[in-house]
Design a protein around this motif. Sequence first.
Motif, mmCIF file in Angstrom:
data_model
loop_
_atom_site.group_PDB
_atom_site.id
_atom_site.type_symbol
_atom_site.label_atom_id
_atom_site.label_comp_id
_atom_site.label_asym_id
_atom_site.label_seq_id
_atom_site.Cartn_x
_atom_site.Cartn_y
_atom_site.Cartn_z
ATOM 1 N N GLU A 3 0.793 -1.035 -0.107
ATOM 2 C CA GLU A 3 0.014 -0.012 0.005
ATOM 3 C C GLU A 3 1.041 1.251 -0.003
ATOM 4 N N PRO A 4 0.484 2.484 -0.298
ATOM 5 C CA PRO A 4 1.030 3.835 -0.412
ATOM 6 C C PRO A 4 1.810 3.811 0.938
ATOM 7 N N THR A 5 1.036 3.708 1.985
ATOM 8 C CA THR A 5 1.729 4.139 3.177
ATOM 9 C C THR A 5 2.894 3.207 3.485
ATOM 10 N N ASP A 6 3.195 1.953 3.146
ATOM 11 C CA ASP A 6 4.308 1.154 3.247
ATOM 12 C C ASP A 6 5.325 1.301 2.308
ATOM 13 N N PHE A 7 4.913 2.061 0.889
ATOM 14 C CA PHE A 7 5.985 2.571 0.107
ATOM 15 C C PHE A 7 6.562 3.609 0.638
ATOM 16 N N TYR A 8 5.664 4.542 1.437
ATOM 17 C CA TYR A 8 6.572 5.781 1.951
ATOM 18 C C TYR A 8 7.474 5.440 3.251
ATOM 19 N N THR A 277 14.964 18.123 -8.648
ATOM 20 C CA THR A 277 15.883 17.505 -7.303
ATOM 21 C C THR A 277 15.053 15.942 -7.175
ATOM 22 N N LEU A 278 15.830 15.089 -6.472
ATOM 23 C CA LEU A 278 15.436 13.803 -6.385
ATOM 24 C C LEU A 278 14.875 13.847 -4.984
ATOM 25 N N GLY A 282 7.088 12.116 -4.309
ATOM 26 C CA GLY A 282 6.223 11.756 -5.301
ATOM 27 C C GLY A 282 6.960 11.253 -6.593
ATOM 28 N N LEU A 283 8.164 11.761 -6.825
ATOM 29 C CA LEU A 283 8.726 11.235 -7.784
ATOM 30 C C LEU A 283 8.948 9.646 -7.939
ATOM 31 N N TRP A 288 6.517 3.711 -8.618
ATOM 32 C CA TRP A 288 5.707 2.609 -8.189
ATOM 33 C C TRP A 288 4.386 2.581 -8.669
ATOM 34 N N ALA A 289 3.721 3.575 -9.064
ATOM 35 C CA ALA A 289 2.340 3.635 -9.361
ATOM 36 C C ALA A 289 2.413 3.057 -10.706
#
Length: 320
Positions: A3-8, A277-278, A282-283, A288-289
């Motif tokens: 899930e997105p939270t896990d990705f962050y 910038t890296l 969101g980049l 991932w998306a």
Amino acid sequence: MEEPTDFYAFYNRVLRPEIARVEPLRQQTVTKAWVIGILTAIGTAVWIMIAGHLVGWDSSFAYYSYIIPAGIGLVAWDPVKRKYRDAYQLELVTAIIRRYNESFEYDRDEAVSEVAFTDSGLFPRYSKSNDPHCRGTDRVSGKIGVTPFEFSDLEASIPNGKSREQIFKGVFFVADFNKNFSGETFVTSRHAFFSSGPETPPGEVVTLEDPEFERMFATHSTSQIEARYILSPALMRRILHFAQQSRAPIAIAFSGTSMFIALFNRSTKLEPVLWQTLHKPGLFFGIWANLEFLCGIVDEMDLNTRIWTKGAPAAEQLPP
């Protein structure tokens, strides 16, 4: 897949330290790009002025001699660009793909093969051309469930007089369909080939019972019976939903033992970002998306549901 939270959480734990090492290299690469660009521009102007003075402005050499300093600039830029590309893809992109699915393979300098591109049958003019060119990068391959797949960025062109005509640029996706098709069936967005004019796939026109599907897609097949069995009402709904998600023209082929999907004007987004910038989560969430979208084709098309058995033609497997 997370899930997105896990990705962050993964971003903060794994990617952020790597980004801290790659970002200074990006900044150095930007600086070198400006320096090389400015020096190349100045060198080109001086070179042309000297050439014009020595051989005269009437000589074509004075005008075309800019190729020499421009070539020197490109030679100087190539190792600088390659060093940053290596760091970005080997340290950041590879980490994201492995986190998404550790069994996936990522070959940044490889692409879906030209054989697969031609075997799809979606581009007959390419197959008939005497000088076709096909190149690509960023190949991702593996298995999702029991379904082998691969995709990559791909560009294909053919001669057109003294220039070349680009007939495809986008993402090309191939997946096993667990079926030996006896014919070939093609589903194309009615505007999929807008950039080079309509290219009609082989076979007869197939008219299907879904009005919305008919409005969005043209269907051709060498076997009317097989096409109608492949394109069940459920699969037509899935293709419509997929097309709405992709927001780009698509072309699909069922041929041999595979399903081929050409997504026009789309990218894997795995090439390096240079001019921003890296330090932007969101980049990388965008990468991932995009992986979720492309790998989601297997689930979207329900390819892990093995309704057929390889080895028998579809017509033999039709229900009585």
